[in-house]
Design a protein around this motif. Structure first.
Motif, short mmCIF file in Angstrom:
data_model
loop_
_atom_site.label_atom_id
_atom_site.label_comp_id
_atom_site.label_asym_id
_atom_site.label_seq_id
_atom_site.Cartn_x
_atom_site.Cartn_y
_atom_site.Cartn_z
N ASN A 280 109.72 2.17 -24.89
CA ASN A 280 109.34 2.20 -23.48
C ASN A 280 107.86 1.89 -23.32
N PRO A 281 107.50 0.63 -23.02
CA PRO A 281 106.09 0.29 -22.82
C PRO A 281 105.54 0.94 -21.55
N PHE A 282 104.22 1.15 -21.51
CA PHE A 282 103.59 1.66 -20.31
C PHE A 282 102.19 1.08 -20.18
N ILE A 283 101.71 1.04 -18.94
CA ILE A 283 100.32 0.69 -18.65
C ILE A 283 99.70 1.84 -17.88
N ILE A 284 98.40 2.05 -18.05
CA ILE A 284 97.73 3.21 -17.46
C ILE A 284 96.33 2.81 -17.02
N ILE A 285 95.89 3.32 -15.86
CA ILE A 285 94.57 2.99 -15.34
C ILE A 285 94.12 4.11 -14.41
N GLY A 286 92.82 4.33 -14.34
CA GLY A 286 92.33 5.35 -13.42
C GLY A 286 90.85 5.64 -13.60
N PRO A 287 90.25 6.36 -12.63
CA PRO A 287 88.85 6.77 -12.74
C PRO A 287 88.71 7.93 -13.72
N SER A 288 87.48 8.18 -14.15
CA SER A 288 87.25 9.27 -15.09
C SER A 288 85.88 9.90 -14.85
N LEU A 289 85.76 11.15 -15.23
CA LEU A 289 84.51 11.89 -15.18
C LEU A 289 84.27 12.45 -16.57
N THR A 290 83.05 12.27 -17.08
CA THR A 290 82.72 12.74 -18.42
C THR A 290 81.58 13.74 -18.34
N VAL A 291 81.80 14.92 -18.91
CA VAL A 291 80.77 15.96 -19.00
C VAL A 291 80.19 15.88 -20.41
N VAL A 292 78.89 15.59 -20.49
CA VAL A 292 78.21 15.48 -21.78
C VAL A 292 77.59 16.84 -22.10
N ASN A 293 78.06 17.48 -23.16
CA ASN A 293 77.49 18.77 -23.54
C ASN A 293 77.10 18.76 -25.01
N GLU A 294 76.39 19.79 -25.41
CA GLU A 294 75.88 19.90 -26.78
C GLU A 294 75.14 18.63 -27.19
N ILE A 328 91.36 1.93 -18.80
CA ILE A 328 92.57 1.13 -18.66
C ILE A 328 93.18 0.94 -20.04
N GLY A 329 94.50 0.89 -20.09
CA GLY A 329 95.11 0.72 -21.39
C GLY A 329 96.62 0.57 -21.30
N GLY A 330 97.26 0.68 -22.43
CA GLY A 330 98.71 0.56 -22.50
C GLY A 330 99.21 1.05 -23.84
N PHE A 343 104.44 8.67 -29.11
CA PHE A 343 103.85 7.49 -28.46
C PHE A 343 102.58 7.07 -29.18
N VAL A 344 102.19 5.82 -28.94
CA VAL A 344 100.93 5.27 -29.42
C VAL A 344 100.35 4.45 -28.29
N GLU A 345 99.01 4.47 -28.16
CA GLU A 345 98.38 3.75 -27.05
C GLU A 345 97.04 3.17 -27.47
N PHE A 346 96.63 2.16 -26.70
CA PHE A 346 95.32 1.51 -26.83
C PHE A 346 94.59 1.70 -25.51
N ARG A 347 93.32 2.09 -25.56
CA ARG A 347 92.62 2.41 -24.33
C ARG A 347 91.18 1.86 -24.34
N LEU A 348 90.74 1.34 -23.19
CA LEU A 348 89.34 0.96 -22.97
C LEU A 348 88.76 1.91 -21.95
N PHE A 350 85.06 2.93 -19.83
CA PHE A 350 83.69 2.57 -19.47
C PHE A 350 83.09 3.69 -18.64
N SER A 351 81.91 4.20 -19.05
CA SER A 351 81.26 5.31 -18.35
C SER A 351 79.83 4.95 -18.02
N ASN A 352 79.43 5.27 -16.79
CA ASN A 352 78.08 4.98 -16.33
C ASN A 352 77.46 6.25 -15.77
N ASN A 353 76.16 6.20 -15.47
CA ASN A 353 75.48 7.38 -14.94
C ASN A 353 76.05 7.75 -13.58
N LEU A 354 76.17 9.06 -13.35
CA LEU A 354 76.76 9.52 -12.10
C LEU A 354 75.88 9.17 -10.91
#
Length: 374
Positions: A280-294, A328-330, A343-348, A350-354
Motif C-alpha cells: 500500500n503506497p502512500f504520500i505525505i505532506i504537511g507543515p512542521s514545528l521544531t523545538v531545538v533543545n540541549e 514531504i515524502g512517501g 512500513f518504510v518511508e522516505f522523507r524530505l 525543510f526548517s527555517n527560523n520562526l
C-alpha cells in the motif's frame, strides 16, 4: 499557472455540482422526474425532512417525503422516502443512501439529532433496523454479507460511523479488496542526513562548503482517516539527535564549527494511502514545528600570532530555539488490514527560523525511516 489551477478547481466543482452516481441532480415523484435543476444539500436533519429545489424560474420550493419519492442533491447525495418507526409511531423521512447494489444501507439523522441505520436487501421489500452500537452493526454485516471473504476481516474494525459503514458496504457490494480505514498509531525509527544551510545575510555562518552528517531519529505518530476515506490526518512527534562538524575559512581565518543538539520535531501531516491487497503506497505532506533543545554549538576561530595560535569563540548560537518548516515524502505499508503493519518511508524536511531573522542557520534533512503501524 495559477489561472490553470483555478480553472481545474472550477471545473471539478461544476462536475460535482451537477452529477451524482452518473446522473444529473434530480427529484422524482409518482408522476414525473425533473433533471437539471438545483437540489440543495443542507444539514443531514434538514435533508431528511424536506427536498429543497430551485426551479428554472428561480422559485425555491420545498417538498415533503409524502410528495417526493427520491432526490439527488448537487453534491451527489441520494435520498429516498421511507416510512420508519420513530418514537413508537410511523413517520415518513428521506433516508440517505450510503451504498447500494445487492446490499443497500440507508442513514437517517432524525430531528432529535440521533443517528439511525437501516439495511435494505434487494430481494426483500423491508428495511432492517440496525441498532446504533458496535456489536449490533458488526452482527448485521456478519449475518447478511458473509458472501465476500475478501473484505470480511474488515468487519472487525467497524464502528457506528456513517462514513465507515458506507465504505464497507460499497466494498462488499463490489467484493473488492479496498481496505476499511481506521484510526491507527505507530512508532518509527530511522536515519537522517542533516545539513545546516547558510543564512541570507552575509556573516560568519555564510559557509558554502557544507558537510552532511548522518544522525538518528525516533518517533511516534497517529493516523486518523478523514470521513473514512483514504485521506488522513497524521501528526507526529519525532526526537532527533544531531551532530555536525565543519571546517571552513572566513576572511582568511580558519574556523571549526561544532554543533550538537537534540530536536523535537512536530509535523502536522496530511496523508493519502493507495489501499490495495498487500503493498500500500502512500504520500505525505504537511507543515512542521521544531523545538531545538540541549543546544551545544560553538565556533572556534584560529588566529596565528607568530609561533602561537590564538583560539577565539566568535559564536555560540547557530539556530533559533524554534524552527518552522514543512516536510514531504512517501513510502509503502505492507498488509494494511493486519493489526500490525510494517512500513518504510522516505522523507524530505525543510526548517527555517520562526521569526524573520536572517543571521542564523536553517536546516534541511533527508531521512529514511521504518516502523510499525498498530
Amino acid at each position: 499557472m495559477k489561472a490553470y489551477i483555478k480553472f481545474l478547481f472550477i471545473a471539478l466543482w461544476l462536475c460535482s455540482s451537477f452529477y451524482c452516481n452518473g446522473q444529473v441532480s434530480y427529484y422524482r415523484t409518482d408522476s414525473l422526474t425533473k433533471y437539471n435543476i438545483k437540489v440543495y444539500d443542507e444539514s443531514e436533519t434538514s435533508n431528511a425532512l424536506c427536498c429543497k429545489v430551485m426551479l428554472k424560474d428561480k422559485v425555491m420550493q420545498k417538498f415533503s417525503p409524502n410528495e417526493v419519492i427520491e432526490y439527488c442533491t448537487n453534491n451527489g447525495k441520494v435520498y429516498k422516502a421511507f416510512d420508519v418507526n420513530y418514537h413508537n409511531k410511523k413517520q415518513r423521512f428521506f433516508l440517505e443512501k450510503l451504498a447500494g447494489n445487492y446490499l443497500t444501507i440507508y442513514y437517517l439523522r432524525s430531528p432529535d439529532r440521533n443517528q439511525h441505520y437501516y439495511l435494505f436487501k434487494n430481494d426483500t421489500t423491508d428495511l432492517i433496523i440496525i441498532s446504533n452500537n458496535t456489536d449490533s452493526i458488526k452482527k448485521v454485516f456478519y449475518d447478511y454479507v458473509n458472501y465476500c471473504p475478501e473484505v470480511n476481516s474488515d468487519i472487525e474494525y467497524l464502528t457506528p460511523n456513517k462514513y465507515r459503514i458506507k465504505r464497507l458496504a460499497e466494498n462488499l457490494n463490489k467484493c473488492n479488496s479496498s481496505h476499511l480505514t481506521r484510526i491507527r498509531w505507530g512508532i518509527k525509527t530511522g536515519i537522517h542526513l542533516t545539513s545546516l544551510n547558510e543564512p541570507k545575510s552575509n556573516n560568519l555562518f555564510s559557509i558554502t562548503d557544507k558537510q552532511l552528517n548522518w544522525n538518528t531519529l525516533l518517533g511516534v505518530f497517529t493516523d486518523i482517516p478523514i470521513k473514512g476515506s483514504n485521506y488522513s490526518f497524521a501528526p507526529e512527534i519525532n526526537y532527533q539527535c544531531i551532530g555536525i562538524y565543519y571546517q571552513f575559512e572566513y576572511y582568511n581565518y580558519k574556523h571549526d564549527l561544532l554543533y550538537n543538539a537534540s530536536h523535537l520535531n512536530i509535523p502536522l501531516n496530511f496523508k493519502y494511502t493507495f489501499l490495495t491487497k498487500r503493498i500500500n503506497p502512500f504520500i505525505i505532506i504537511g507543515p512542521s514545528l521544531t523545538v531545538v533543545n540541549e543546544k551545544n554549538g560553538v565556533v572556534f576561530k584560529y588566529v596565528t600570532n607568530g609561533n602561537s595560535v590564538l583560539i577565539d569563540i566568535p559564536a555560540e548560537q547557530m539556530t533559533q530555539s524554534l524552527l518552522k518548516g514543512f516536510n514531504i515524502g512517501g513510502g509503502i505499508i505492507r498488509d494494511y488490514r493486519n493489526k500490525a503493519s510494517w512500513f518504510v518511508e522516505f522523507r524530505l524536511n525543510f526548517s527555517n527560523n520562526l521569526t524573520r531573522s536572517t543571521d542564523y542557520f536553517s536546516e534541511s534533512q533527508v531521512s529514511l525511516n521504518t516502523g510499525i503501524l498498530f
